[in-house]
Design a protein around this motif. Structure first.
Motif, mmCIF file in Angstrom:
data_model
loop_
_atom_site.group_PDB
_atom_site.id
_atom_site.type_symbol
_atom_site.label_atom_id
_atom_site.label_comp_id
_atom_site.label_asym_id
_atom_site.label_seq_id
_atom_site.Cartn_x
_atom_site.Cartn_y
_atom_site.Cartn_z
ATOM 1 N N UNK A 5 0.924 -1.602 2.747
ATOM 2 C CA UNK A 5 -0.470 -1.105 1.688
ATOM 3 C C UNK A 5 -0.329 -0.137 0.937
ATOM 4 N N UNK A 6 0.401 1.116 1.884
ATOM 5 C CA UNK A 6 0.719 2.720 1.620
ATOM 6 C C UNK A 6 1.748 3.299 0.679
ATOM 7 N N UNK A 7 2.880 2.198 1.449
ATOM 8 C CA UNK A 7 4.039 2.558 0.155
ATOM 9 C C UNK A 7 3.858 2.020 -1.255
ATOM 10 N N UNK A 8 2.999 0.357 -1.303
ATOM 11 C CA UNK A 8 3.984 0.041 -2.627
ATOM 12 C C UNK A 8 2.139 -0.452 -3.238
ATOM 13 N N UNK A 9 1.420 0.308 -2.437
ATOM 14 C CA UNK A 9 -0.045 0.217 -3.317
ATOM 15 C C UNK A 9 -0.984 1.712 -3.730
ATOM 16 N N UNK A 10 -1.173 2.314 -2.617
ATOM 17 C CA UNK A 10 -1.757 3.493 -2.303
ATOM 18 C C UNK A 10 -1.050 4.354 -3.083
ATOM 19 N N UNK B 193 -8.326 -4.199 -4.346
ATOM 20 C CA UNK B 193 -6.822 -4.124 -4.417
ATOM 21 C C UNK B 193 -6.685 -3.626 -2.994
ATOM 22 N N UNK B 194 -7.689 -3.769 -1.748
ATOM 23 C CA UNK B 194 -6.930 -3.152 -0.359
ATOM 24 C C UNK B 194 -6.841 -4.597 -0.077
ATOM 25 N N UNK B 195 -8.364 -5.186 -0.664
ATOM 26 C CA UNK B 195 -8.573 -6.766 0.413
ATOM 27 C C UNK B 195 -7.822 -7.630 0.004
ATOM 28 N N UNK B 196 -7.333 -7.500 -1.637
ATOM 29 C CA UNK B 196 -5.845 -8.266 -1.959
ATOM 30 C C UNK B 196 -4.855 -8.645 -1.241
ATOM 31 N N UNK B 197 -4.574 -7.056 -0.744
ATOM 32 C CA UNK B 197 -3.298 -6.911 0.239
ATOM 33 C C UNK B 197 -3.098 -7.340 1.526
ATOM 34 N N UNK B 198 -4.598 -7.416 1.611
ATOM 35 C CA UNK B 198 -5.173 -7.482 3.147
ATOM 36 C C UNK B 198 -4.466 -9.103 3.438
#
Length: 316
Positions: A215-220, A201-206
């Protein structure tokens, strides 16, 4: 036929399995029934009763709303209630801002494996394995025999030494300790939750060009929000019973309203019940206070739960 009977007997829902489950549930169900339902039901009854001496013995008699009326008379008799309310809200704000806000941000820092994250994880874990009594003694010595004495010598101001003996000085000493305790525990909680997020998930965001803040506000945050919601709801539900580790610092402290300037609701009323010199006749009054606080806390807790579920961030 015999094999079928054995399967029915030993299977997950077989007869012997059901007996095993029933035996395992006896203790927790009995504990819940006695210590939660029984105790709270008895407190509810006692809130509308009073002790009267009859034939040389104290017996419970009906008192109507007398205990509740006495509590409201106490509210209007001085500033003790306002002091307790203010201190309680400060401690709750510390838990909300430092424990929740700071805990989430620092947990994200550790989750992203930034510089020193492993060291911070170990240091923040220490309050969870050391006794709160030991930590409170260390904190008190650090402030009173360390920081205050150093400040007194550097500023050449003897009056600084007396801060520890003022009500506000004592309260802020405990408030600082709560910052230490709630921050460490919340970071461990949120970090453990964030570690369960799939790395892809973090890799896709990057790849999509998300900044760390996005990433913090919209995913994590949406993915860990169920844990955040539980943290907030438990904090709201425990506003009136949180003792803020004050018993560790003050022991029984002062009697009556004299303790209000440096106390919170949880410690103030627990102190009256814990005091070995407390009279049995005061129990119905304390039970009435518990009923009042429950009436106040219950709708507030369910209201906060509804708002968080309705308007909180959700996974897209």
């Amino acid at each position: 036929m015999k094999a079928k009977q054995q399967k029915n007997s030993f299977g997950m829902f077989g007869k012997k399995a059901k007996i095993f489950y029933a035996l395992m549930l006896i203790f927790p169900v009995a504990q819940f029934a006695f210590f939660y339902i029984g105790v709270n039901f008895n407190s509810l009854l006692m809130a509308f009763q009073r002790y009267e001496p009859i034939d040389g013995q104290l017996q419970l008699m009906g008192a109507g709303f007398e205990n509740i009326a006495e509590f409201f008379r106490w509210i209007g008799s001085g500033d003790a209630f306002l002091s307790l309310l203010g201190n309680t809200m400060i401690i709750y704000a510390i838990g909300l801002v430092i424990g929740l806000g700071g805990g989430l941000c620092f947990s994200f820092y550790i989750y992203k494996r930034r510089f020193g994250s492993r060291v911070f994880r170990v240091v923040l874990f220490l309050p969870s394995i050391l006794s709160a009594i030991v930590l409170s003694l260390m904190w008190e010595k650090f402030l009173n025999d360390g920081v205050i004495n150093i400040a007194r010598d550097l500023l050449n101001d003897p009056e600084i030494h007396d801060i520890r003996y003022t009500a506000q000085g004592q309260f802020w000493m405990v408030a600082g300790f709560n910052v230490l305790m709630c921050f460490g525990s919340s970071v461990l909680l949120f970090t453990g939750t964030m570690d369960q997020i799939d790395e892809s998930v973090a890799e896709y965001a990057k790849i999509d060009g998300c900044t760390p803040l996005q990433e913090f506000l919209r995913i994590t945050l949406p993915m860990v929000f169920p844990t955040v919601r539980t943290f907030v709801i438990m904090g709201v539900g425990g506003i009136f019973i949180n003792q803020a580790y004050m018993l560790n610092f003050y022991a029984l402290g002062d009697t009556g309203d004299a303790a209000a300037p440096y106390s919170v609701f949880g410690y103030f009323f627990f102190r009256d019940m814990y005091d070995p010199t407390a009279l049995l006749t005061s129990y119905p009054y304390m039970a009435a206070i518990g009923v009042i606080f429950t009436i106040c806390a219950a709708p507030l807790t369910f209201g906060v739960k509804y708002l968080l579920e309705r308007f909180g961030p959700k996974e897209e």
